[in-house]
Write a protein that holds these residues in place. Structure first.
Motif, PDB file in Angstrom:
ATOM      1  N   GLY A  50     -59.144  44.252  17.542  1.00  0.00           N
ATOM      2  CA  GLY A  50     -58.496  44.788  18.735  1.00  0.00           C
ATOM      3  C   GLY A  50     -57.703  43.740  19.492  1.00  0.00           C
ATOM      4  O   GLY A  50     -56.856  44.071  20.319  1.00  0.00           O
ATOM      5  N   ARG A  51     -58.000  42.465  19.232  1.00  0.00           N
ATOM      6  CA  ARG A  51     -57.288  41.365  19.883  1.00  0.00           C
ATOM      7  C   ARG A  51     -56.820  40.306  18.891  1.00  0.00           C
ATOM      8  O   ARG A  51     -55.889  39.564  19.169  1.00  0.00           O
ATOM      9  CB  ARG A  51     -58.197  40.685  20.910  1.00  0.00           C
ATOM     10  CG  ARG A  51     -58.573  41.548  22.085  1.00  0.00           C
ATOM     11  CD  ARG A  51     -59.525  40.815  23.028  1.00  0.00           C
ATOM     12  NE  ARG A  51     -60.600  40.128  22.334  1.00  0.00           N
ATOM     13  CZ  ARG A  51     -61.794  40.664  22.046  1.00  0.00           C
ATOM     14  NH1 ARG A  51     -62.050  41.889  22.390  1.00  0.00           N
ATOM     15  NH2 ARG A  51     -62.709  39.976  21.422  1.00  0.00           N
ATOM     16  N   ALA A  52     -57.505  40.210  17.757  1.00  0.00           N
ATOM     17  CA  ALA A  52     -57.213  39.133  16.809  1.00  0.00           C
ATOM     18  C   ALA A  52     -57.464  39.598  15.380  1.00  0.00           C
ATOM     19  O   ALA A  52     -58.220  40.533  15.132  1.00  0.00           O
ATOM     20  CB  ALA A  52     -58.071  37.906  17.112  1.00  0.00           C
ATOM     21  N   GLU A  89     -51.655  31.636  17.144  1.00  0.00           N
ATOM     22  CA  GLU A  89     -52.515  30.476  16.975  1.00  0.00           C
ATOM     23  C   GLU A  89     -53.701  30.843  16.091  1.00  0.00           C
ATOM     24  O   GLU A  89     -54.344  31.862  16.306  1.00  0.00           O
ATOM     25  CB  GLU A  89     -53.050  30.013  18.331  1.00  0.00           C
ATOM     26  CG  GLU A  89     -52.020  29.416  19.237  1.00  0.00           C
ATOM     27  CD  GLU A  89     -51.625  28.012  18.820  1.00  0.00           C
ATOM     28  OE1 GLU A  89     -52.487  27.244  18.349  1.00  0.00           O
ATOM     29  OE2 GLU A  89     -50.438  27.686  18.965  1.00  0.00           O
ATOM     30  N   ALA A  90     -53.965  29.987  15.118  1.00  0.00           N
ATOM     31  CA  ALA A  90     -55.101  30.174  14.230  1.00  0.00           C
ATOM     32  C   ALA A  90     -56.176  29.149  14.568  1.00  0.00           C
ATOM     33  O   ALA A  90     -55.872  28.031  15.005  1.00  0.00           O
ATOM     34  CB  ALA A  90     -54.675  30.020  12.780  1.00  0.00           C
ATOM     35  N   GLU A  91     -57.412  29.547  14.349  1.00  0.00           N
ATOM     36  CA  GLU A  91     -58.545  28.655  14.565  1.00  0.00           C
ATOM     37  C   GLU A  91     -59.576  28.918  13.478  1.00  0.00           C
ATOM     38  O   GLU A  91     -59.840  30.075  13.134  1.00  0.00           O
ATOM     39  CB  GLU A  91     -59.146  28.919  15.946  1.00  0.00           C
ATOM     40  CG  GLU A  91     -60.267  27.994  16.315  1.00  0.00           C
ATOM     41  CD  GLU A  91     -60.803  28.248  17.719  1.00  0.00           C
ATOM     42  OE1 GLU A  91     -61.736  27.524  18.108  1.00  0.00           O
ATOM     43  OE2 GLU A  91     -60.316  29.162  18.411  1.00  0.00           O
ATOM     44  N   CYS A  92     -60.159  27.853  12.945  1.00  0.00           N
ATOM     45  CA  CYS A  92     -61.185  27.970  11.906  1.00  0.00           C
ATOM     46  C   CYS A  92     -62.583  27.956  12.528  1.00  0.00           C
ATOM     47  O   CYS A  92     -62.839  27.201  13.476  1.00  0.00           O
ATOM     48  CB  CYS A  92     -61.091  26.806  10.919  1.00  0.00           C
ATOM     49  SG  CYS A  92     -59.632  26.848   9.873  1.00  0.00           S
ATOM     50  N   PHE A  93     -63.457  28.792  11.971  1.00  0.00           N
ATOM     51  CA  PHE A  93     -64.853  28.856  12.380  1.00  0.00           C
ATOM     52  C   PHE A  93     -65.711  28.731  11.129  1.00  0.00           C
ATOM     53  O   PHE A  93     -65.495  29.477  10.163  1.00  0.00           O
ATOM     54  CB  PHE A  93     -65.184  30.208  13.043  1.00  0.00           C
ATOM     55  CG  PHE A  93     -64.480  30.441  14.340  1.00  0.00           C
ATOM     56  CD1 PHE A  93     -65.131  30.212  15.546  1.00  0.00           C
ATOM     57  CD2 PHE A  93     -63.173  30.906  14.364  1.00  0.00           C
ATOM     58  CE1 PHE A  93     -64.474  30.440  16.745  1.00  0.00           C
ATOM     59  CE2 PHE A  93     -62.514  31.137  15.561  1.00  0.00           C
ATOM     60  CZ  PHE A  93     -63.165  30.903  16.756  1.00  0.00           C
ATOM     61  N   PRO A 128     -52.562  36.871  17.988  1.00  0.00           N
ATOM     62  CA  PRO A 128     -51.096  36.972  18.021  1.00  0.00           C
ATOM     63  C   PRO A 128     -50.516  36.677  19.399  1.00  0.00           C
ATOM     64  O   PRO A 128     -51.078  37.068  20.416  1.00  0.00           O
ATOM     65  CB  PRO A 128     -50.821  38.409  17.602  1.00  0.00           C
ATOM     66  CG  PRO A 128     -52.094  39.137  17.721  1.00  0.00           C
ATOM     67  CD  PRO A 128     -53.208  38.145  17.747  1.00  0.00           C
ATOM     68  N   GLU A 129     -49.394  35.971  19.358  1.00  0.00           N
ATOM     69  CA  GLU A 129     -48.606  35.720  20.566  1.00  0.00           C
ATOM     70  C   GLU A 129     -47.343  36.568  20.540  1.00  0.00           C
ATOM     71  O   GLU A 129     -46.841  36.974  21.579  1.00  0.00           O
ATOM     72  CB  GLU A 129     -48.240  34.243  20.650  1.00  0.00           C
ATOM     73  CG  GLU A 129     -49.443  33.349  20.805  1.00  0.00           C
ATOM     74  CD  GLU A 129     -49.129  31.884  20.563  1.00  0.00           C
ATOM     75  OE1 GLU A 129     -48.001  31.549  20.152  1.00  0.00           O
ATOM     76  OE2 GLU A 129     -50.038  31.071  20.777  1.00  0.00           O
ATOM     77  N   THR A 130     -46.827  36.808  19.325  1.00  0.00           N
ATOM     78  CA  THR A 130     -45.630  37.627  19.149  1.00  0.00           C
ATOM     79  C   THR A 130     -45.877  38.594  17.999  1.00  0.00           C
ATOM     80  O   THR A 130     -46.439  38.200  16.974  1.00  0.00           O
ATOM     81  CB  THR A 130     -44.403  36.752  18.804  1.00  0.00           C
ATOM     82  OG1 THR A 130     -44.236  35.784  19.831  1.00  0.00           O
ATOM     83  CG2 THR A 130     -43.145  37.586  18.678  1.00  0.00           C
ATOM     84  N   VAL A 131     -45.488  39.843  18.194  1.00  0.00           N
ATOM     85  CA  VAL A 131     -45.567  40.849  17.134  1.00  0.00           C
ATOM     86  C   VAL A 131     -44.207  41.524  17.044  1.00  0.00           C
ATOM     87  O   VAL A 131     -43.628  41.910  18.064  1.00  0.00           O
ATOM     88  CB  VAL A 131     -46.672  41.905  17.406  1.00  0.00           C
ATOM     89  CG1 VAL A 131     -46.680  42.972  16.323  1.00  0.00           C
ATOM     90  CG2 VAL A 131     -48.042  41.239  17.530  1.00  0.00           C
ATOM     91  N   ARG A 132     -43.734  41.641  15.812  1.00  0.00           N
ATOM     92  CA  ARG A 132     -42.474  42.336  15.541  1.00  0.00           C
ATOM     93  C   ARG A 132     -42.769  43.487  14.585  1.00  0.00           C
ATOM     94  O   ARG A 132     -43.521  43.302  13.629  1.00  0.00           O
ATOM     95  CB  ARG A 132     -41.463  41.378  14.916  1.00  0.00           C
ATOM     96  CG  ARG A 132     -40.983  40.297  15.848  1.00  0.00           C
ATOM     97  CD  ARG A 132     -40.106  39.285  15.121  1.00  0.00           C
ATOM     98  NE  ARG A 132     -39.561  38.305  16.020  1.00  0.00           N
ATOM     99  CZ  ARG A 132     -40.209  37.204  16.423  1.00  0.00           C
ATOM    100  NH1 ARG A 132     -41.423  36.963  15.969  1.00  0.00           N
ATOM    101  NH2 ARG A 132     -39.634  36.359  17.244  1.00  0.00           N
TER     102      ARG A 132
END
Length: 153
Positions: A50-52, A89-93, A128-132
């Motif tokens: 829903g957000r990422a 922005e990506a982040e690893c967990f 996401p910061e930008t979606v097209r």
């Protein structure tokens, strides 16, 4: 032969259709880059919370290595007619760090739980910061439906 373009959707309709696709689809193309090794692109399974976007890959993969060096990534759903591109922005967990609800949703969608594997895996979250989004030429103008992390109206 005449090329018939689909009717132009509003931003609201494109946002709705994009969210539906993010919830339903299985594969996403992930594009990363490393300052020393250059660009890398690979399809991965994903889930949407829903957000990422959440994906999983080997901890030693080029994707994980690249994200650790350069967190800006691009994602694309695999349809060249109904285009959906996300940048963020990506982040690893690690499997110990991943939020339980994200890992459970990924396992529920695919029937595979990387937390139980012997090899080291990482979950990659892309916010996401930008979606097209666009279908055909009629929607090329105004294709941005998210900017600076906020959905447009």
């Amino acid at each position: 032969m005449k090329n018939t373009e689909p009717p132009r959707r509003t931003v609201s309709e494109r946002r709705r259709d994009s969210l539906d696709r993010l919830a339903a689809e299985r594969d996403v193309w992930v594009s990363t880059a490393h300052p020393d090794h250059g660009p890398h692109q690979i399809p991965l399974w994903f889930s949407w919370d829903g957000r990422a976007v959440w994906m999983c890959t080997a901890a030693t993969s080029a994707t994980a290595r690249n994200v650790r060096k350069e967190s800006q990534v691009r994602l694309a759903l695999p349809d060249t007619f109904d285009v959906l591109l996300l940048q963020g922005e990506a982040e690893c967990f690690t499997v110990r760090e991943v939020p339980e609800d994200a890992a459970d949703a990924f396992t529920g969608k695919f029937g595979w739980d990387p937390r139980t594997e012997h090899g080291p895996f990482v979950y990659v979250r892309v916010t996401p910061e930008t979606v097209r989004a666009w279908r055909g030429e009629t929607e090329l103008r105004g294709r941005v439906i998210m900017r600076d992390g906020a959905w447009l109206e």
